[in-house]
Design an enzyme around this catalytic site. Structure first.
Site, PDB file in Angstrom:
ATOM      1  CE  LYS A 266      -3.363   2.451   2.975  1.00  0.00           C
ATOM      2  NZ  LYS A 266      -4.268   2.357   4.135  1.00  0.00           N
ATOM      3  CE  LYS A 278      -6.889   8.261   8.230  1.00  0.00           C
ATOM      4  NZ  LYS A 278      -7.542   7.120   8.899  1.00  0.00           N
ATOM      5  CG  ASP A 289      -2.140   4.945   5.022  1.00  0.00           C
ATOM      6  OD1 ASP A 289      -2.023   3.873   5.640  1.00  0.00           O
ATOM      7  OD2 ASP A 289      -3.208   5.323   4.500  1.00  0.00           O
ATOM      8  NE  ARG A 352     -10.728  -1.584   3.419  1.00  0.00           N
ATOM      9  CZ  ARG A 352     -11.350  -1.757   4.589  1.00  0.00           C
ATOM     10  NH1 ARG A 352     -12.493  -2.442   4.658  1.00  0.00           N
ATOM     11  NH2 ARG A 352     -10.829  -1.273   5.687  1.00  0.00           N
TER      12      ARG A 352
HETATM   13  N1  BES Z   1      -4.554   4.155   6.919  1.00  0.00           N
HETATM   14  C1  BES Z   1      -5.701   3.806   7.643  1.00  0.00           C
HETATM   15  C2  BES Z   1      -5.450   2.731   8.704  1.00  0.00           C
HETATM   16  C3  BES Z   1      -4.529   3.130   9.834  1.00  0.00           C
HETATM   17  C4  BES Z   1      -5.035   3.633  10.999  1.00  0.00           C
HETATM   18  C5  BES Z   1      -3.171   2.966   9.722  1.00  0.00           C
HETATM   19  C6  BES Z   1      -4.204   3.994  12.037  1.00  0.00           C
HETATM   20  C7  BES Z   1      -2.339   3.323  10.752  1.00  0.00           C
HETATM   21  C8  BES Z   1      -2.856   3.835  11.918  1.00  0.00           C
HETATM   22  C9  BES Z   1      -6.793   3.288   6.727  1.00  0.00           C
HETATM   23  O1  BES Z   1      -6.802   3.810   5.451  1.00  0.00           O
HETATM   24  C10 BES Z   1      -8.090   3.655   7.371  1.00  0.00           C
HETATM   25  O2  BES Z   1      -8.350   4.813   7.503  1.00  0.00           O
HETATM   26  N2  BES Z   1      -8.863   2.645   7.766  1.00  0.00           N
HETATM   27  C11 BES Z   1     -10.084   2.861   8.432  1.00  0.00           C
HETATM   28  C12 BES Z   1     -11.108   1.932   7.801  1.00  0.00           C
HETATM   29  C13 BES Z   1     -12.518   2.216   8.193  1.00  0.00           C
HETATM   30  C14 BES Z   1     -12.989   3.523   7.559  1.00  0.00           C
HETATM   31  C15 BES Z   1     -13.383   1.084   7.733  1.00  0.00           C
HETATM   32  C16 BES Z   1      -9.918   2.541   9.904  1.00  0.00           C
HETATM   33  O3  BES Z   1      -9.186   1.610  10.229  1.00  0.00           O
HETATM   34  O4  BES Z   1     -10.477   3.247  10.732  1.00  0.00           O
HETATM   35 ZN    ZN Z   2      -4.950   4.465   4.742  1.00  0.00          ZN
HETATM   36 ZN    ZN Z   3      -7.874   5.651   5.276  1.00  0.00          ZN
END
Ligand code: BES
Ligand code: ZN
Ligand code: ZN
Length: 497
Positions: A266, A278, A289, A352
């Site tokens: 990724k 966010k 990321d 994803r």
């Molecule tokens: N990059 C984030 C996941 C992440 C969170 C990595 C904290 C490192 C530290 C990912 O793209 C994301 O935002 N995922 C969301 C998914 C949700 C919206 C279903 C998450 O994990 O909250």
């Molecule tokens: Zn992400």
């Molecule tokens: Zn994200």
């Protein structure tokens, strides 16, 4: 840092700092006693005064002022039972850091208490520990202004053994450890670089530079090319950003390879969340990321020098995830490679979506095994904490070998399940599949989503959201990007299947 082998009595090794490993409850080894005699009892006195018991991570410095110019150091190795090469990584890091902080040019570490079991792995672990432990990211510190002098790590690290027998094996280990540690540091540099400079274009340039130096083939696709190939996932996520996306492909193609492994990483250079923005504290660290992308590039860099007989292709879909005026929206449908349509339930579940194109491309390339690495879900972080990565796999043998590789490499990996019942959560309303599930089990539904794009291929997924970045110093990693997964992937590909 140069790694060399020294023999003879510990007290006579030529080095500015001489370290002796000590096991918990066995601090007084024959070696320690002999060295103590040579130092007129200074070692024992210092150990007593500081109540040194050999606990892992503990140390005692032995002042030898007036007697010698060298410093001696007792380093705790912890319990002998259950010691692994990671014990040596930590000890070597401590010795190299202490050498750096005391201005030593040459440091020595005696392996006598460790013994001669598997000297190749010992040499590798020591080189990794010393190099990873003294890594710093100081590109943006203006040293001259605050008057600080840069602390240089020692230029030579000597490993002392009583007899020369294991010399060759140790040297082979040093070489392997050096290659791997440099590749981990390459990944750490990319992760630590600010998001304003490490844009997708710059990320691709860094990959090209690395590939050129390593003698690897590198192809970078731009938007036009992505459109031609139908990479609708990556293009969809990229819509909200002014920075153009890139698709990076690096290839290692040895003669006579019997298997082809695709490593997909990724590469979100900044994840603002997109329109599903966010909050500030969730966004703060989102330069990391792209750590999965950095890890697969670091791994192929190491692999190219270790030369295993396996074909390896690293694939990195890279873009920012931003809420610009043309951003993809909740409710949109995108079409990644491979024919399945994706309904966007949340623009922050973008990892994803971009990975689906990489997985589809890996299938088209005919890879027998696909491993993806991604900072994919906060849920995985909640489940396993900040030290371990989650492992998902549709193939038992691959899962077992990855767990074994991680153990050898000293990285924490824990298998999580792919429950079929949860597939229902990601059924699309108007498209084939949705990019988010319900509130709970988020790491699993994310993995199930990815599985939809690998067809019948053997596949494993590493969720490194927790362990790719550390907020505090670790035994051989400073605050920042950890380079996690480079060592596991390199071990996996170079071990015989
Ligand atoms: N990059 C984030 C996941 C992440 C969170 C990595 C904290 C490192 C530290 C990912 O793209 C994301 O935002 N995922 C969301 C998914 C949700 C919206 C279903 C998450 O994990 O909250
Ligand atoms: Zn992400
Ligand atoms: Zn994200």
């Amino acid at each position: 840092m140069k790694f060399t082998v020294a023999t003879g009595p510990t007290a006579e090794v030529q080095a500015d700092l001489i370290a002796i490993g000590a096991w918990e409850k066995a601090v007084e080894s024959p070696e320690a006693r002999a060295t103590d005699r040579a130092l007129g009892g200074l070692l024992q006195r210092a150990a007593k005064a500081e109540d040194f018991r050999g606990k892992e991570g503990s140390r005692v410095e032995v002042p030898t002022a007036g007697l010698r110019n060298q410093r001696f150091l007792l380093v705790g190795l912890g319990k002998r039972k259950g010691a692994t090469p990671d014990t040596l990584r930590k000890a070597a890091s401590l010795v190299a850091r202490r050498g750096r902080d005391t201005g030593a040019r040459t440091v020595a570490f005696s392996l006598e208490s460790w013994g001669t079991r598997d000297p190749r792995r010992a040499g590798q672990a020591i080189a990794e520990g010393a190099l990873l432990g003294t890594y710093e990211f100081d590109r943006y510190k203006s040293k001259k202004e605050n008057g600080e002098k840069k602390r240089e790590p020692p230029s030579e690290f000597r490993v002392r053994v009583p007899k020369a027998g294991p010399r060759r094996a140790l040297e082979q280990g040093f070489q392997r450890g050096q290659i791997i540690a440099e590749s981990v540091c390459f990944a750490r540099d990319l992760v630590n670089e600010p998001p304003g400079t490490l844009t997708p274009r710059r990320f691709a340039e860094e990959a090209q530079k690395m590939a050129r130096e390593a003698g690897l083939k590198c192809t970078v696709l731009d938007e036009k090319e992505m459109e031609k190939r139908g990479m609708g996932g990556l293009l969809g996520v990229a819509r909200g950003s002014d920075e153009p996306p890139r698709f990076i492909q690096v290839e290692y193609t040895p003669k006579g390879a019997r298997r082809h492994i695709a490593l997909c990483g990724k590469g979100i250079t900044f994840d603002s969340g997109g329109l599903d923005l966010k909050p500030a504290d969730g966004m703060l660290r989102m330069k990391y990321d792209m750590a999965g992308g950095a890890a697969v590039l670091g791994a192929i860099r190491a692999i190219s020098q270790l030369k295993p007989k396996a074909r390896v292709t690293a694939l990195v879909p890279t873009t920012e995830n931003m809420p610009g005026p043309r951003a993809y929206k909740p409710g949109d449908v995108v079409r990644p490679l491979g024919g399945k349509t994706v309904e966007i339930g949340n623009t922050d579940a973008e990892g994803r979506v971009v990975l689906s194109d990489a997985l589809g491309h890996a299938v088209q390339l005919g890879a027998d095994e696909i491993i993806d690495v991604a900072t994919l879900t906060g849920a995985c972080m909640v489940a396993l904490g900040i030290l371990a990565a989650g492992l998902f796999a549709n193939d038992e043998k691959m899962a077992r070998r990855l767990l074994k590789s991680a153990h050898i490499a000293g990285e924490k990996l824990w298998r999580l399940p792919l429950y079929e019942e949860y597939m229902e959560q990601i059924k699309g309303e108007i498209a084939d599949i949705k990019n988010v599930g319900d509130r709970y089990g988020g790491a699993i539904t994310a993995a199930l989503f990815l599985r939809e794009f690998v067809g019948d291929r053997k596949w494993a997924h590493l969720d490194i959201a927790g362990a790719a970045f550390t907020e505090k110093d670790l035994p051989y990693c400073v605050k920042g990007g950890t380079g996690l997964a480079v060592r596991t992937l390199t071990e996996y590909v170079t071990a015989s299947p």
